[in-house]
Design a protein around this motif. Structure first.
Motif, PDB file in Angstrom:
ATOM      1  N   UNK A   1      -3.620  15.443   2.520  1.00  0.00           N
ATOM      2  CA  UNK A   1      -2.653  16.481   2.207  1.00  0.00           C
ATOM      3  C   UNK A   1      -1.492  15.900   1.434  1.00  0.00           C
ATOM      4  N   UNK A   2      -0.727  16.787   0.795  1.00  0.00           N
ATOM      5  CA  UNK A   2       0.480  16.364   0.098  1.00  0.00           C
ATOM      6  C   UNK A   2       1.492  15.811   1.095  1.00  0.00           C
ATOM      7  N   UNK A   3       1.524  16.408   2.272  1.00  0.00           N
ATOM      8  CA  UNK A   3       2.458  15.979   3.304  1.00  0.00           C
ATOM      9  C   UNK A   3       2.146  14.550   3.754  1.00  0.00           C
ATOM     10  N   UNK A   4       0.871  14.252   3.917  1.00  0.00           N
ATOM     11  CA  UNK A   4       0.479  12.903   4.320  1.00  0.00           C
ATOM     12  C   UNK A   4       0.917  11.879   3.283  1.00  0.00           C
ATOM     13  N   UNK A   5       0.683  12.184   2.000  1.00  0.00           N
ATOM     14  CA  UNK A   5       1.057  11.265   0.935  1.00  0.00           C
ATOM     15  C   UNK A   5       2.559  10.996   0.950  1.00  0.00           C
ATOM     16  N   UNK A   6       3.348  12.051   1.140  1.00  0.00           N
ATOM     17  CA  UNK A   6       4.797  11.882   1.138  1.00  0.00           C
ATOM     18  C   UNK A   6       5.253  10.978   2.276  1.00  0.00           C
ATOM     19  N   UNK A   7       4.772  11.228   3.486  1.00  0.00           N
ATOM     20  CA  UNK A   7       5.261  10.456   4.622  1.00  0.00           C
ATOM     21  C   UNK A   7       4.684   9.042   4.662  1.00  0.00           C
ATOM     22  N   UNK A   8       3.525   8.816   4.054  1.00  0.00           N
ATOM     23  CA  UNK A   8       3.035   7.437   3.901  1.00  0.00           C
ATOM     24  C   UNK A   8       4.006   6.650   3.035  1.00  0.00           C
ATOM     25  N   UNK A   9       4.460   7.274   1.928  1.00  0.00           N
ATOM     26  CA  UNK A   9       5.440   6.626   1.052  1.00  0.00           C
ATOM     27  C   UNK A   9       6.766   6.430   1.780  1.00  0.00           C
ATOM     28  N   UNK A  10       7.208   7.453   2.489  1.00  0.00           N
ATOM     29  CA  UNK A  10       8.487   7.372   3.214  1.00  0.00           C
ATOM     30  C   UNK A  10       8.459   6.215   4.226  1.00  0.00           C
ATOM     31  N   UNK A  11       7.379   6.096   4.983  1.00  0.00           N
ATOM     32  CA  UNK A  11       7.277   5.041   5.999  1.00  0.00           C
ATOM     33  C   UNK A  11       7.241   3.665   5.353  1.00  0.00           C
ATOM     34  N   UNK A  12       6.521   3.549   4.232  1.00  0.00           N
ATOM     35  CA  UNK A  12       6.469   2.260   3.541  1.00  0.00           C
ATOM     36  C   UNK A  12       7.852   1.863   3.020  1.00  0.00           C
ATOM     37  N   UNK A  13       8.588   2.819   2.480  1.00  0.00           N
ATOM     38  CA  UNK A  13       9.942   2.526   2.009  1.00  0.00           C
ATOM     39  C   UNK A  13      10.837   2.104   3.175  1.00  0.00           C
ATOM     40  N   UNK A  14      10.682   2.783   4.303  1.00  0.00           N
ATOM     41  CA  UNK A  14      11.464   2.425   5.486  1.00  0.00           C
ATOM     42  C   UNK A  14      11.152   1.000   5.949  1.00  0.00           C
ATOM     43  N   UNK A  15       9.868   0.647   5.945  1.00  0.00           N
ATOM     44  CA  UNK A  15       9.471  -0.688   6.394  1.00  0.00           C
ATOM     45  C   UNK A  15       9.969  -1.758   5.430  1.00  0.00           C
ATOM     46  N   UNK A  16       9.949  -1.452   4.134  1.00  0.00           N
ATOM     47  CA  UNK A  16      10.485  -2.395   3.149  1.00  0.00           C
ATOM     48  C   UNK A  16      11.964  -2.634   3.413  1.00  0.00           C
ATOM     49  N   UNK A  17      12.701  -1.565   3.678  1.00  0.00           N
ATOM     50  CA  UNK A  17      14.137  -1.677   3.926  1.00  0.00           C
ATOM     51  C   UNK A  17      14.403  -2.440   5.223  1.00  0.00           C
ATOM     52  N   UNK A  18      13.593  -2.164   6.264  1.00  0.00           N
ATOM     53  CA  UNK A  18      13.775  -2.845   7.547  1.00  0.00           C
ATOM     54  C   UNK A  18      13.521  -4.345   7.403  1.00  0.00           C
ATOM     55  N   UNK A  19      12.523  -4.686   6.573  1.00  0.00           N
ATOM     56  CA  UNK A  19      12.187  -6.090   6.346  1.00  0.00           C
ATOM     57  C   UNK A  19      13.298  -6.803   5.578  1.00  0.00           C
TER      58      UNK A  19
END
Length: 296
Positions: free
Chosen positions: A199-217
């Protein structure tokens, strides 16, 4: 019984196909086609299932650089020797693995899907909803998407299409310091995964989570990105190949070999990967000393 008979037939197929594949020196696509037809199995998934029994597995780069693909093989990487052939392409591939694009219209459709999921939760069609109902989690996700939509829309309307913005804008656009959303977003993805529908929703939140993890790292990570808009899309361009290379190192391979005819000066490669290699050969090495060094 019929169940025992079916199980015996499946075991026989597995033994026949496994023996054929393991006894063959190299299995090309025609070999796999023969096995698939004779044993009525999918050649791709079967070869994937026995990959842990093989001494050499040939993969495309994306199995190591792409987050989702990497999950399917990471158990095999521990203490393995990774060889990147044509490694002069590696930098670009690693950068592209952390590059994201979001279409504004797809974001709108994803927002509609989130509303539909909320309606299904209310109707009792989903059981795994703890994180989404606790503290009005689903409402927080809706509000987050609405804020992101507004910001992206404003940038699209006001910024020049040719203007490249600093990567720090990602922090502002996607609220990457909003740690309370992590668990809620992960729970949403789990729910979407249960439906087995992309879904479009899945794609968006996969990107959101990856960006969050990059920032946390690394809270300075977005200084290595560029942002630009193209019609109704936003592009987050990664300029740092070391981000994904560190993920590969995290799988704990025994060693990593980069092979290419055009890597010199190799110091540039090390600088971009932010990693120093112990041994570097500009020509064919003494194989005896090489084997002794790596215990192969």
């Amino acid at each position: 019984t019929d169940n025992i008979k079916i199980e015996m037939e499946e075991n026989e197929k597995e033994n026949v196909s496994k023996n054929f594949l393991l006894q063959s020196v190299i299995n090309d696509i025609e070999d796999l086609k023969v096995v698939g037809k004779s044993c009525k199995i999918c050649p791709y998934y079967y070869t994937k299932s026995i990959s842990n029994s093989c001494e050499v597995v040939v993969l495309s780069y994306n199995y190591l650089t792409d987050r989702e693909c990497r999950r399917s093989i990471e158990e095999y990487i521990d203490d393995s020797i990774l060889v990147f052939d044509e490694a002069h392409n590696l930098i670009k591939v690693l950068e592209e693995a952390s590059t994201f694009s979001i279409d504004f219209k797809h974001l709108e459709k994803g927002r509609e899907e989130l509303t539909n999921i909320k309606d299904q939760i209310i109707a009792g069609k989903h059981t795994t909803v703890d994180a989404l109902t606790k503290n009005e989690g689903i409402l927080q996700l809706e509000q987050l998407m609405d804020r992101i939509k507004i910001r992206i829309c404003e940038y699209i309307k006001t910024e020049s299409k040719t203007k490249i913005l600093p990567g720090e804008k990602i922090f502002e656009l996607f609220e990457c310091n909003n740690g309370q959303m992590d668990y809620i977003a992960e729970s949403l993805l789990q729910m979407i995964g249960e439906t087995k529908l992309k879904s479009y929703l899945e794609k968006f939140f996969v990107i959101f989570i990856q960006l969050r993890k990059l920032f946390t790292f690394n809270d300075k990570v977005f200084s290595n990105f560029n942002v630009y808009f193209d019609d109704w899309s936003i592009h987050l361009i990664c300029l740092d190949s070391s981000i994904q290379f560190q993920n590969i190192l995290g799988l704990k391979p025994r060693c990593i070999l980069l092979a290419s005819g055009t890597l010199t000066p190799f110091e540039n490669m090390e600088k971009q990967l932010k990693y120093s290699f112990d041994l570097k050969f500009a020509s064919v090495p003494d194989l005896t000393s090489w084997r002794k060094r790596f215990n192969v």
